[in-house]
Enzyme design. Structure first.
Site, PDB file in Angstrom:
ATOM      1  CB  SER A   1       0.824 -38.415 -28.957  1.00  0.00           C
ATOM      2  OG  SER A   1      -0.112 -37.561 -28.031  1.00  0.00           O
TER       3      SER A   1
ATOM      4  NE  ARG B   1      -9.275  -2.519  -5.895  1.00  0.00           N
ATOM      5  CZ  ARG B   1      -9.994  -2.766  -4.511  1.00  0.00           C
ATOM      6  NH1 ARG B   1      -9.202  -3.152  -3.566  1.00  0.00           N
ATOM      7  NH2 ARG B   1     -11.050  -2.522  -4.643  1.00  0.00           N
TER       8      ARG B   1
ATOM      9  N   GLY C   1      -7.583  -7.770   5.928  1.00  0.00           N
ATOM     10  CA  GLY C   1      -8.325  -7.756   7.273  1.00  0.00           C
ATOM     11  C   GLY C   1      -7.476  -8.356   8.219  1.00  0.00           C
TER      12      GLY C   1
ATOM     13  CB  CYS D   1      -3.254 -36.561 -26.937  1.00  0.00           C
ATOM     14  SG  CYS D   1      -2.913 -38.241 -26.348  1.00  0.00           S
TER      15      CYS D   1
ATOM     16  NE  ARG E   1      -6.459 -44.083 -27.846  1.00  0.00           N
ATOM     17  CZ  ARG E   1      -6.631 -43.684 -26.576  1.00  0.00           C
ATOM     18  NH1 ARG E   1      -5.831 -43.179 -25.665  1.00  0.00           N
ATOM     19  NH2 ARG E   1      -7.982 -43.866 -25.957  1.00  0.00           N
TER      20      ARG E   1
ATOM     21  CE1 TYR F   1      -0.035 -33.617 -30.609  1.00  0.00           C
ATOM     22  CE2 TYR F   1       1.945 -33.924 -31.994  1.00  0.00           C
ATOM     23  CZ  TYR F   1       0.790 -34.385 -31.248  1.00  0.00           C
ATOM     24  OH  TYR F   1       0.545 -35.858 -31.099  1.00  0.00           O
TER      25      TYR F   1
ATOM     26  NE  ARG G   1      -5.946   4.280   4.906  1.00  0.00           N
ATOM     27  CZ  ARG G   1      -7.141   4.074   4.500  1.00  0.00           C
ATOM     28  NH1 ARG G   1      -7.489   2.955   4.413  1.00  0.00           N
ATOM     29  NH2 ARG G   1      -7.768   5.111   4.422  1.00  0.00           N
TER      30      ARG G   1
ATOM     31  CE  LYS H   1      -3.520  -0.638   2.331  1.00  0.00           C
ATOM     32  NZ  LYS H   1      -4.007  -0.853   3.760  1.00  0.00           N
TER      33      LYS H   1
ATOM     34  CD  GLU I   1      -1.465 -44.798 -23.351  1.00  0.00           C
ATOM     35  OE1 GLU I   1      -2.160 -43.825 -22.912  1.00  0.00           O
ATOM     36  OE2 GLU I   1      -1.778 -45.344 -24.357  1.00  0.00           O
TER      37      GLU I   1
ATOM     38  CG  HIS J   1     -16.816 -42.553 -18.637  1.00  0.00           C
ATOM     39  ND1 HIS J   1     -18.182 -42.263 -18.939  1.00  0.00           N
ATOM     40  CD2 HIS J   1     -16.213 -43.143 -19.888  1.00  0.00           C
ATOM     41  CE1 HIS J   1     -18.457 -42.840 -20.088  1.00  0.00           C
ATOM     42  NE2 HIS J   1     -17.160 -43.226 -20.643  1.00  0.00           N
TER      43      HIS J   1
ATOM     44  CG  MET K   1      -1.677  -6.965  10.462  1.00  0.00           C
ATOM     45  SD  MET K   1      -0.014  -6.477   9.767  1.00  0.00           S
ATOM     46  CE  MET K   1      -0.366  -6.546   7.993  1.00  0.00           C
TER      47      MET K   1
ATOM     48  NE  ARG L   1      -9.389 -40.879 -25.049  1.00  0.00           N
ATOM     49  CZ  ARG L   1      -9.446 -39.469 -24.332  1.00  0.00           C
ATOM     50  NH1 ARG L   1      -9.865 -38.541 -24.779  1.00  0.00           N
ATOM     51  NH2 ARG L   1      -8.624 -39.420 -23.378  1.00  0.00           N
TER      52      ARG L   1
ATOM     53  CB  THR M   1       0.015 -36.449 -19.383  1.00  0.00           C
ATOM     54  OG1 THR M   1      -0.835 -35.886 -20.087  1.00  0.00           O
ATOM     55  CG2 THR M   1       1.326 -36.275 -19.929  1.00  0.00           C
ATOM     56  CG  ASN M   2      -5.418 -38.531 -19.193  1.00  0.00           C
ATOM     57  OD1 ASN M   2      -5.161 -37.332 -18.785  1.00  0.00           O
ATOM     58  ND2 ASN M   2      -6.393 -38.604 -20.352  1.00  0.00           N
ATOM     59  CG  ASP M   3      -3.371 -44.642 -19.241  1.00  0.00           C
ATOM     60  OD1 ASP M   3      -3.924 -45.049 -18.174  1.00  0.00           O
ATOM     61  OD2 ASP M   3      -4.068 -44.761 -20.425  1.00  0.00           O
TER      62      ASP M   3
HETATM   63  C1  PEP Z   1      -3.687 -40.689 -21.829  1.00  0.00           C
HETATM   64  O1  PEP Z   1      -3.557 -41.623 -21.152  1.00  0.00           O
HETATM   65  O2  PEP Z   1      -3.402 -39.448 -21.490  1.00  0.00           O
HETATM   66  C2  PEP Z   1      -4.660 -40.555 -23.056  1.00  0.00           C
HETATM   67  C3  PEP Z   1      -4.772 -39.557 -23.636  1.00  0.00           C
HETATM   68  O3  PEP Z   1      -5.352 -41.807 -23.034  1.00  0.00           O
HETATM   69  P1  PEP Z   1      -7.117 -42.226 -22.401  1.00  0.00           P
HETATM   70  O4  PEP Z   1      -7.101 -40.975 -21.513  1.00  0.00           O
HETATM   71  O5  PEP Z   1      -7.771 -42.338 -23.458  1.00  0.00           O
HETATM   72  O6  PEP Z   1      -6.194 -43.504 -21.794  1.00  0.00           O
HETATM   73 MG    MG Z   2      -4.329 -43.623 -22.245  1.00  0.00          MG
END
Ligand code: PEP
Ligand code: MG
Length: 927
Positions: free
Chosen positions: A810, A343, A106, A878, A621, A898, A97, A26, A791, A459, A108, A565, A813-815
């Site tokens: 690719s 601000r 809040g 992906c 895929r 990408y 202040r 401030k 994966e 899901h 002081m 997919r 990254t979920n798996d």
């Molecule tokens: C993953 O595993 O990141 C992926 C894109 O495949 P899925 O989510 O279909 O398993």
């Molecule tokens: Mg997967």
């Protein structure tokens, strides 16, 4: 420098506006505003260093010299304002202040109207001509000072205050007269005397010294210490509080006074017009308390033209200095405009986009700044219908905001019925405990999805996001009872057919229909994202499984499909029975028969997608999920069998009944079963039972303890090569047909769940074989790429060898995140993950924000090793993280080509990709 020479006090004209550590946020801001020529009420800052020295002193004395400097600075204020501190005629009052380097709202306290005593109060009343205001200010000051600086608890004051209110017969403070407030002030002085054993300090300098010490002490008070611990504010971030002593200015001293708040642009639309409200002869509290209705700032043009032009000048100075839309507060005291605070303005997404583009066009900021000032996530607000912001309905339940947007429809508890009602043209919200792949037709038919279990990567969430439909997941307060076709939330019941509204942006669920506002992909957004694409290195593709989704993704600016997919296509209603036949096939011939029926369907799907995305690449895929996902569950089949067997017994009974009827009443002429039962017969029932029994046996045969780590992905392709062959043929024939029709198609065939180059070599063999046949049959030369998902952990560690075969990687990254953490995503999100995050064991949910240190390390290894073997290797992502801005920064840094994410996330990703490039030298991005 001797300690008593050390500089602890800075007039607003001399403090360094950038030095928040020394002057607090401030204080630094007030110095900066003063120094750029804004008319800020005069004041000064006592530094955080003074605070730390004071707190270190066991005797709790202000550092030597501080009070002398404070006196000198107050005298300077007197000169600047023509008022006198403690003067009875034209009293100088100040606010005291706190303010540390980090904002701690809040934590002081602030003391207003310091300098008031019996003498100065007279002056204030004379100047304002408002006795009530004078006593109101006085009683507030005594209580606030008493509490903050002298430690007198509020309840001692409240007791007296309530007694006066009761006597006056009023409920609210506003009903009290000047005399009432005078009485309150006198009793408050008495309270201080009783509670502290000393009279209330009348000397303004004594008040000021006590107040400064109190603010310093508040830094080590429990509230502030707890807050810093909670929000991880370390001494490196903020150490000690500064004290700001600022001249009080009053907007209620007559008709040449006013108070107001303003935005330099309209925060609702971003339009370049000053926005705000003001009140003549009033103080800020009047606005807050709703006592009077403020006027729009434009009215000032007619009412106070001279001041209006000063206000416009202030607005222009603010924007040109801060190069950002400002939210500011001002007071006009006797015809003089003071800026009290400024601000960066908080605005909605549409306003941010419009102001970015317009400020860049006006030359106020550059394109880089136009891109950097917007948080990518907020763009998603613009791409889905939103609840009408004016609605006043309270939610009945709350879940996770799993897929943004809002929708209303009739609550329906299973996918079949959702399809039936949806096809009849009604709006439907599919309500389930959780969803499964076989519910897919229900998704298509619904406006939105609501589940009572599962997280943001369940899901339901993933599929809804992919389709761009709103989803509220894991609304645990809702007990779904499919059998009774109802859901209960405490006392409240939703019966099938009742209209509900879900807001997937906030996670709220409402009873009834709430109007929505449509999404808007404005020209300004197009312009901004065009600049983003020019700035970014990463390309942004979309995860899309149908021609329709591909078309939509293109509209969002995707330059290709990073993940199609194929299993989603298998789940379509008319195909599932063929897929089931393929799974139930006893012989290779039978399986091939089913695959032959699937081939034309897949071919036309792929062709539609290639066409919608032409000339951009489409990564398809091959089949990934375990087979059992296409069959009903064992439980469901056993239920169905039980029903069928009962039906069979009933049918037999009916046949016997009909036969007996003939004996009893031969004249009735009844020879067969009456309608509608005539379509049933025992044979039909037996056939259905046999099919279900076969399916049950298959389901039991396919049972796996850990299906996600079981027979799926490339493992299916190795053991049932005819399935992958059919899909490869579908892809390559679709490409050949496109080429024949003059449509530029660039398919990329992607293999899931790969762990070794040997697996990939086998599938590549199939591809080569099919390619030869298709090229020969169509007489074309096919252009396509062959690559793999990354994966599994092992694949990342064998990347160099895998890149010998794969032309692209690719990251799934979920798996890969599940595998790296050894967490099952669904279980983690439902059970222990919230605690892990709350307790700081993990900073983020690794299924939402890419784990740079673990998963990211594997990615870096795979990129590096892969490019050793194949320097031109194309690498993307992906998994869900492909649409998450901080993860996109990481992908940029690790050298990906990408990112691919669900369609509506594409604009978010485009902006994040640009920011990743523009901030690539900035290490603080990952702080
Ligand atoms: C993953 O595993 O990141 C992926 C894109 O495949 P899925 O989510 O279909 O398993
Ligand atoms: Mg997967």
């Amino acid at each position: 420098m001797a300690s008593n020479d050390k500089k602890y006090v800075y007039a607003f004209e001399e403090g360094d506006g950038k030095d928040k550590k020394l002057l607090g946020g401030k204080g630094a801001n007030l110095c900066e505003m003063t120094q750029i020529g804004l008319n800020v009420p005069p004041g000064f800052v006592i530094s955080t260093e003074a605070c730390l020295t004071y707190l270190d002193d066991p005797k709790r004395q202000l550092p030597p010299g501080v009070m002398e400097h404070v006196r000198a600075n107050v005298q300077a204020l007197e000169q600047k304002t023509g008022k006198a501190f403690g003067g009875a005629d034209n009293p100088l009052l100040v606010s005291v202040r706190s303010g540390s380097a980090m904002s701690m709202p809040g934590m002081m306290d602030t003391i207003l109207n310091l300098g008031l005593n019996a003498d100065t109060l007279k002056g204030l009343i004379e100047r304002t001509g408002n006795e009530r205001f004078g006593y109101d200010a006085y009683r507030r000051f005594i209580q606030l000072f008493g509490k903050v600086a002298l430690g007198v608890a509020d309840e001692h004051f409240d007791e007296h205050f309530e007694a006066v209110k009761q006597r006056a017969g009023v409920k609210a403070d506003i009903g009290l007269s000047a005399d009432d407030l005078k009485e309150v002030s006198e009793s408050f002085l008495q309270v201080v005397q009783e509670q502290t054993g000393h009279p209330f300090p009348a000397d303004p300098y004594a008040q000021l010294e006590i107040a400064i010490k109190a603010v310093f002490n508040s830094w080590s008070g429990k509230r502030a210490v707890d807050y810093r611990r909670e929000f991880h504010i370390t001494p490196e971030m903020a150490n000690g509080t500064a004290v700001n002593v600022v001249t009080m200015v009053f907007g209620n001293m007559g008709n040449d006074c006013a108070t107001g708040v303003g935005f330099t642009r309209d925060p609702g639309t971003g339009e370049n017009v000053m926005f705000g409200e003001y009140l003549v002869n009033a103080q800020g509290e009047d606005v807050v308390a709703g006592i009077r209705t403020p006027k729009p700032v434009l009215a000032m043009k007619a009412e106070m033209p001279e001041l209006y032009s000063q206000l416009v000048e202030l607005r222009n100075k603010l924007e040109s200095h801060y190069q950002e839309v400002q939210d500011f507060e001002y007071t006009i005291e006797n015809g003089v405009l003071y800026c009290l605070q400024t601000r960066n303005g908080k605005m909605n997404a549409a306003a941010m986009v419009r102001s970015s583009v317009e400020m860049a066009h006006e030359g106020l900021i550059g394109r880089e700044q136009a891109l950097l000032r917007i948080q990518p996530e907020i763009l998603e607000q613009l791409l889905h219908p939103r609840l009408d912001p004016q609605h006043k309905v309270s939610s009945i339940a709350q879940g996770l905001p799993a897929s943004p947007g809002a929708a209303s429809g009739k609550a329906v508890f299973d996918a079949d019925r959702a399809e039936l009602i949806g096809r009849a043209g009604q709006k439907v919200i599919l309500v389930r405990e959780e969803t499964k792949p076989e519910d897919i037709h229900g998704f298509f038919a619904s406006q939105g999805i609501l589940t009572s279990r599962g997280g943001k990567t369940s899901h339901a969430a993933v599929v809804a996001r992919g389709m761009g439909k709103p989803c509220v997941a894991g609304a645990e307060g809702i007990a779904v009872n499919v059998k009774a076709r109802m859901a209960a939330i405490g006392e409240c019941v939703i019966n099938e057919g009742d209209t509900i509204t879900i807001d997937g942006t906030s996670g709220n669920v409402y009873l009834g229909e709430i109007p929505t506002v449509d999404s808007e992909f404005s020209d300004n957004l197009k312009t901004l994202l065009g600049w983003a694409d020019e700035a970014a290195r990463l390309k942004v593709m979309a995860n899309a499984d149908t021609p329709d989704a591909a078309e939509k993704a293109r509209g969002f600016g995707a330059v290709g499909i990073g993940l199609c997919r194929t299993e989603r296509m298998f789940n379509a209603v008319e195909r599932l029975p063929v897929v089931v036949d393929m799974i139930l096939a006893d012989t290779l011939e039978e399986r091939r028969g089913a695959l032959d029926r699937l081939l034309p369907m897949q071919r036309s799907d792929f062709k539609g997608i290639f066409k919608a995305m032409s000339p951009f690449p489409v990564t398809v895929r091959l089949l990934d999920p375990p087979m059992h996902e296409f069959l009903p569950t064992e439980h469901q089949l056993m239920d169905e069998l039980e029903h069928l067997r009962k039906l069979q017994v009933n049918m037999q009974g009916m046949s016997e009944l009909v036969a007996s009827m003939r004996l009893l009443r031969p004249e009735s002429g009844q020879t067969g079963m009456p309608a509608p039962f005539d379509v049933f017969n025992a044979e039909l029932a037996a056939e259905a039972i046999a099919k279900k029994e076969k399916m049950l046996a298959k389901v039991r045969n396919l049972f796996e303890v850990n299906p996600m780590l079981g027979h799926r992905g490339v493992r299916l392709g190795i053991t049932f090569p005819e399935i992958y062959r059919m899909q490869i043929q579908g892809i390559l024939e679709a490409a050949a047909e496109c080429s024949r029709d003059g449509i530029e198609a660039h398919p990329e065939i992607m293999v899931p769940q790969v762990i070794s180059p040997a697996e990939l070599a086998i599938i590549k063999g199939l591809v080569d074989d099919v390619q030869t046949q298709v090229e020969k049959h169509y007489g074309v030369e096919l252009q396509f790429k062959f690559g793999t998902m990354m994966e599994t952990v092992r694949a990342t560690l064998r990347a160099e060898r895998i890149a010998g075969i794969a032309e692209f990687f690719s990251f799934g990254t979920n798996d890969l995140s599940q595998a790296t953490f050894s967490f099952s995503r669904e279980d983690a999100e439902n059970k222990f993950l919230p605690q892990y995050i709350e307790r700081g064991i993990l900073r983020d949910n690794p299924f939402e924000a890419l784990d740079h240190n673990g998963v990211g390390k594997l990615m870096a290894i795979a990129v590096g090793d892969g490019r050793q073997a194949r320097p031109e290797l194309k690498v993307g992502i992906c998994g869900e993280h492909g649409g998450h801005p901080r993860s996109i920064h990481f992908c940029h840094r690790v050298g990906l080509n990408y990112v691919s994410c669900s369609g509506p996330r594409v604009p978010v990703a485009r902006l994040a990709a640009a920011q990743a490039k523009l901030r690539e030298e900035d290490p603080s991005v990952f702080d």
